[in-house]
Design a protein around this motif. Sequence first.
Motif, PDB file in Angstrom:
ATOM      1  N   UNK A  97      -3.407   6.563   0.922  1.00 53.52           N
ATOM      2  CA  UNK A  97      -3.096   7.025   2.197  1.00 53.52           C
ATOM      3  C   UNK A  97      -1.424   6.519   2.711  1.00 53.52           C
ATOM      4  N   UNK A  98      -0.997   5.401   2.044  1.00 53.57           N
ATOM      5  CA  UNK A  98      -0.130   5.434   3.038  1.00 53.57           C
ATOM      6  C   UNK A  98       0.746   5.703   2.164  1.00 53.57           C
ATOM      7  N   UNK A  99       1.300   5.854   1.035  1.00 47.44           N
ATOM      8  CA  UNK A  99       2.000   6.221   0.433  1.00 47.44           C
ATOM      9  C   UNK A  99       2.254   7.668   0.533  1.00 47.44           C
ATOM     10  N   UNK A 100       1.295   8.701   0.848  1.00 50.49           N
ATOM     11  CA  UNK A 100       0.971   9.499   1.032  1.00 50.49           C
ATOM     12  C   UNK A 100       2.334   9.910   2.456  1.00 50.49           C
ATOM     13  N   UNK A 101       1.781   9.344   3.466  1.00 52.96           N
ATOM     14  CA  UNK A 101       2.282   9.066   4.807  1.00 52.96           C
ATOM     15  C   UNK A 101       4.016   8.664   4.410  1.00 52.96           C
ATOM     16  N   UNK A 102       4.401   7.800   3.553  1.00 51.01           N
ATOM     17  CA  UNK A 102       5.363   7.687   3.467  1.00 51.01           C
ATOM     18  C   UNK A 102       6.380   9.072   2.870  1.00 51.01           C
ATOM     19  N   UNK A 109       6.323   0.202  -4.549  1.00 47.03           N
ATOM     20  CA  UNK A 109       7.040  -1.026  -3.691  1.00 47.03           C
ATOM     21  C   UNK A 109       7.340  -2.226  -4.672  1.00 47.03           C
ATOM     22  N   UNK A 110       7.925  -3.318  -4.481  1.00 48.47           N
ATOM     23  CA  UNK A 110       7.452  -3.777  -5.001  1.00 48.47           C
ATOM     24  C   UNK A 110       7.551  -5.164  -4.478  1.00 48.47           C
ATOM     25  N   UNK A 153      16.248  11.912  -5.956  1.00 47.77           N
ATOM     26  CA  UNK A 153      16.696  10.237  -5.308  1.00 47.77           C
ATOM     27  C   UNK A 153      14.858   9.217  -4.915  1.00 47.77           C
ATOM     28  N   UNK A 154      15.126   8.426  -5.779  1.00 47.60           N
ATOM     29  CA  UNK A 154      13.762   7.430  -6.063  1.00 47.60           C
ATOM     30  C   UNK A 154      14.171   6.273  -5.524  1.00 47.60           C
ATOM     31  N   UNK A 155      13.906   5.804  -5.210  1.00 47.59           N
ATOM     32  CA  UNK A 155      13.443   4.205  -4.020  1.00 47.59           C
ATOM     33  C   UNK A 155      13.164   3.771  -5.215  1.00 47.59           C
ATOM     34  N   UNK A 156      13.115   2.291  -4.372  1.00 49.03           N
ATOM     35  CA  UNK A 156      12.639   1.170  -4.882  1.00 49.03           C
ATOM     36  C   UNK A 156      12.483  -0.140  -3.685  1.00 49.03           C
ATOM     37  N   UNK A 157      11.726  -0.161  -3.035  1.00 47.66           N
ATOM     38  CA  UNK A 157      11.348  -0.312  -1.787  1.00 47.66           C
ATOM     39  C   UNK A 157      10.381  -1.755  -1.756  1.00 47.66           C
ATOM     40  N   UNK A 158      11.525  -2.725  -1.523  1.00 45.76           N
ATOM     41  CA  UNK A 158      10.034  -3.896  -1.131  1.00 45.76           C
ATOM     42  C   UNK A 158       9.646  -4.394   0.233  1.00 45.76           C
ATOM     43  N   UNK A 159       8.734  -5.185   0.110  1.00 48.01           N
ATOM     44  CA  UNK A 159       7.198  -5.487   0.652  1.00 48.01           C
ATOM     45  C   UNK A 159       7.981  -6.253   2.156  1.00 48.01           C
ATOM     46  N   UNK A 160       7.903  -5.726   3.011  1.00 47.45           N
ATOM     47  CA  UNK A 160       8.482  -5.926   4.369  1.00 47.45           C
ATOM     48  C   UNK A 160       9.778  -5.384   4.729  1.00 47.45           C
ATOM     49  N   UNK A 213       0.394  -1.085  -0.039  1.00 45.03           N
ATOM     50  CA  UNK A 213       0.327   0.017  -0.014  1.00 45.03           C
ATOM     51  C   UNK A 213       0.877   1.436  -0.370  1.00 45.03           C
ATOM     52  N   UNK A 214       2.121   1.105   0.051  1.00 41.10           N
ATOM     53  CA  UNK A 214       2.998   2.363   0.427  1.00 41.10           C
ATOM     54  C   UNK A 214       3.355   2.666  -1.265  1.00 41.10           C
ATOM     55  N   UNK A 215       3.320   1.926  -1.553  1.00 40.95           N
ATOM     56  CA  UNK A 215       2.947   2.308  -3.470  1.00 40.95           C
ATOM     57  C   UNK A 215       2.362   2.159  -4.246  1.00 40.95           C
ATOM     58  N   UNK A 216       0.947   2.246  -4.045  1.00 48.72           N
ATOM     59  CA  UNK A 216      -0.014   2.231  -4.304  1.00 48.72           C
ATOM     60  C   UNK A 216      -1.089   3.591  -4.454  1.00 48.72           C
TER      61      UNK A 216
END
Length: 340
Positions: free
Chosen positions: A20-25, A135-136, A97-104, A14-17
């Motif tokens: 709201x969660x992405x907006x928080x991040x 987020x992947x 800066x771009x961030x590729x984040x892994x779930x978990x 949801x942090x990449x969707x």
Amino acid sequence: MKALDWKRGHVEMSHGAGGRAMAQLVEAFVEAFDNPLLALQEDCATFAAPQGRMAMTTDAFVVSPLFFPGGDIGKLAICGTVNDIAMGGARPLYLSASFILEEGFALSQLRAIVDSMAHTAKEAGVRIVAGDTKVVERHKADGLFIITTGIGQVETPLVLGASQVKPGDAVLLSGSIGEHGIALLSARELLGFEAHVHSDCACLHGLTQRMLDSGAQLRFMRDATRGGVAAILNEVARAAGVGVFVQESAIAVSQPVAAACALLGMEALEVANEGKLVAICPPEDAPRLLKAMQHHPLGEKASLIGHIEEGPRGQVRMQLAFGSCRVVPWPLGEQLPRIC
């Protein structure tokens, strides 16, 4: 909006969707990298461009492990991009800066990396003005990858590059080599060398500015990252159609790095650095340039290591400590993958 739980939380899909969660991040990144351009949170940052030539570079960072003695992927991303701009004789100004984040991925680790980036950027005097997050799924990104782009202003009329190099030119090195690669290897493989080796990861633009201000006619600068000093010297030899001759005794290698290389069968000249540069200038300017380098904290151990020859073209030769000479080949592959 509810803040992220940095201590116990983890990256979720949801942090990449886009909700709201992405907006928080995103808000957490904006807060950490605090500057007026980023605070606008537009799709692009707009700023007044200075007159004259500009420099631009981009890089991706996939280092493993993410934290290592002397740094982390965040510090590395800032230093690596700043240094690429500085090697062109430019003053770094802005980064994205771009961030590729892994779930978990643990948010506590992400926070530590973001704080490290913010601290390093502030020390370097650059602003992170744009960025992105993706987020992947689990096991798709090994925790975190970072992609950065940098923009700087070229404030010197000098044109730097291998095409400017001429026979007779002096070759200088800013300090001892191999610390970054050995620090990564020690941390990754848990080798536990008796003498702890720290990465030399550092922003070099202060040193390069000192060199430019020295009045020396610089022809070439390059930070010796993947492939180490050996790769840089071979690149110059091939691109300029010249030979390069260096003295082994003039190239500083710390005792712990030398011992680790001997133990592991590695060549220190090929080991990666993240805070060392190779510079080339006319021979008459070498004493002035060397003095300027040695008067900067990141160049205290700088040395004149060799010179440019007419030939053999495309070849690097090194005189060994006991007098004989050998060819320094272009590294065939990475001694240690994922060092940046």
